[in-house]
Scaffold this motif. Structure first.
Motif, PDB file in Angstrom:
ATOM      1  N   PRO A   1     131.894   7.393  47.970  1.00 23.08           N
ATOM      2  CA  PRO A   1     131.171   7.065  49.200  1.00 23.08           C
ATOM      3  C   PRO A   1     132.049   7.047  50.439  1.00 23.08           C
ATOM      4  O   PRO A   1     131.605   7.424  51.527  1.00 23.08           O
ATOM      5  N   GLU A   2     133.303   6.631  50.274  1.00 24.27           N
ATOM      6  CA  GLU A   2     134.178   6.509  51.444  1.00 24.27           C
ATOM      7  C   GLU A   2     134.558   7.858  52.046  1.00 24.27           C
ATOM      8  O   GLU A   2     135.035   7.930  53.181  1.00 24.27           O
ATOM      9  N   LEU A   3     134.342   8.935  51.299  1.00 29.58           N
ATOM     10  CA  LEU A   3     134.685  10.269  51.807  1.00 29.58           C
ATOM     11  C   LEU A   3     133.473  11.018  52.356  1.00 29.58           C
ATOM     12  O   LEU A   3     133.623  12.083  52.968  1.00 29.58           O
ATOM     13  N   ILE A   4     132.282  10.471  52.137  1.00 23.86           N
ATOM     14  CA  ILE A   4     131.068  11.148  52.597  1.00 23.86           C
ATOM     15  C   ILE A   4     131.027  11.163  54.124  1.00 23.86           C
ATOM     16  O   ILE A   4     131.258  10.143  54.777  1.00 23.86           O
ATOM     17  N   GLY A   5     130.755  12.342  54.665  1.00 23.75           N
ATOM     18  CA  GLY A   5     130.659  12.485  56.115  1.00 23.75           C
ATOM     19  C   GLY A   5     131.999  12.661  56.796  1.00 23.75           C
ATOM     20  O   GLY A   5     132.063  12.798  58.020  1.00 23.75           O
ATOM     21  N   GLY A   6     133.077  12.683  55.999  1.00 19.85           N
ATOM     22  CA  GLY A   6     134.413  12.809  56.574  1.00 19.85           C
ATOM     23  C   GLY A   6     134.868  14.253  56.673  1.00 19.85           C
ATOM     24  O   GLY A   6     134.140  15.192  56.350  1.00 19.85           O
TER      25      GLY A   6
ATOM     26  N   ALA B   1     126.767  18.231  53.202  1.00 20.20           N
ATOM     27  CA  ALA B   1     125.759  17.950  54.224  1.00 20.20           C
ATOM     28  C   ALA B   1     126.298  18.219  55.621  1.00 20.20           C
ATOM     29  O   ALA B   1     125.980  19.226  56.231  1.00 20.20           O
ATOM     30  N   SER B   2     127.140  17.312  56.131  1.00 28.25           N
ATOM     31  CA  SER B   2     127.503  17.353  57.549  1.00 28.25           C
ATOM     32  C   SER B   2     128.175  18.647  57.962  1.00 28.25           C
ATOM     33  O   SER B   2     127.991  19.099  59.098  1.00 28.25           O
ATOM     34  N   GLY B   3     128.949  19.259  57.083  1.00 32.78           N
ATOM     35  CA  GLY B   3     129.650  20.499  57.428  1.00 32.78           C
ATOM     36  C   GLY B   3     128.698  21.586  57.872  1.00 32.78           C
ATOM     37  O   GLY B   3     129.038  22.412  58.725  1.00 32.78           O
TER      38      GLY B   3
END
Ligand SMILES: O=C[C@H](O)COP(=O)(O)O
Length: 214
Positions: A135-140, A194-196
């Motif tokens: 979870p801590e790497l999601i969206g990073g 997702a975000s990429g």
């Protein structure tokens, strides 16, 4: 490698992303899926892209206000569904029920998990695949395959120990072809991102790069 693009609730144009994903998949031969908001499933599926749900509830038809039925997701053109995404966690019994609901509706299933222990538990429910996402790497900006390659290798081993037929995907921070290649080298057979793509100014260019090494 399966490239599964989750649009989450980002304010992107789902048709622009779906059309780009369809075109890149056709041109490259790569498998690319797009998981839009449930309300956008039908029009995304109409583009011809492989369409996925972001979630299905364990419920069947009945008095279940607010449920996202697997049958409705399938009827609106989806071929598969995510279950238990990190941003939409379910109780274990509901993960099991949602996998069963998806199977009844002939949807392919990817159950998400935070770590290798959860991957093992999810694999015991016999989905088609599990996706490990710290979870801590999601969206990073840093891919899980770079930031924590061990978690991908351990997830592959955990699933293999429980059910060798369950594929393992990885996700969080995946945004380039190099990230996809690195995930494959660690034993993953797909990536969830997702975000990429969803936050990109030009989703088509990002998608072309994602498949460039396949
Ligand atoms: O469903 C997608 C994953 O949560 C990864 O998201 P991300 O690519 O924005 O890190």
């Amino acid at each position: 490698m399966f490239i599964l693009v989750n649009l989450k609730a980002y304010p992107c144009d789902p048709i622009e992303v779906a059309t780009a994903a369809r075109d890149v998949a056709e041109a490259s031969g790569a498998r690319i899926g797009v998981a839009p908001q449930a309300a956008d499933l039908a029009r995304v599926a109409e583009t011809g892209v492989e369409t996925w749900g972001q979630h299905v509830s364990p419920n069947a038809h009945g008095s279940h206000t607010g449920s996202t039925l697997a049958e409705a997701v399938a009827d609106n053109g989806a071929e598969g569904t995510l279950i238990n995404h990190s941003e939409n966690r379910l109780k274990l019994a509901d993960v099991d029920g949602s996998v069963g609901a998806a199977e009844r509706a002939d949807l392919e299933t990817v159950v998400c998990a935070n770590n290798p222990a959860q991957v093992g538990a999810a694999a015991a429910l016999s989905p088609d695949a599990v996706a490990v996402e710290p979870p801590e790497l999601i969206g990073g900006d840093v891919s899980v395959a770079t930031a924590d390659p061990g978690i991908v290798e351990d997830a592959v081993a955990a699933a293999e120990a429980v059910d060798p037929d369950v594929d393992v995907f990885c996700g969080a921070g995946v945004s380039t072809g190099d990230d996809v290649e690195a995930a494959g080298e660690l034993g993953a057979s797909g990536v969830l991102l997702a975000s990429g793509v969803a936050k990109a100014d030009d989703p088509a260019t990002v998608l072309e790069d994602l498949v460039s090494g396949l």
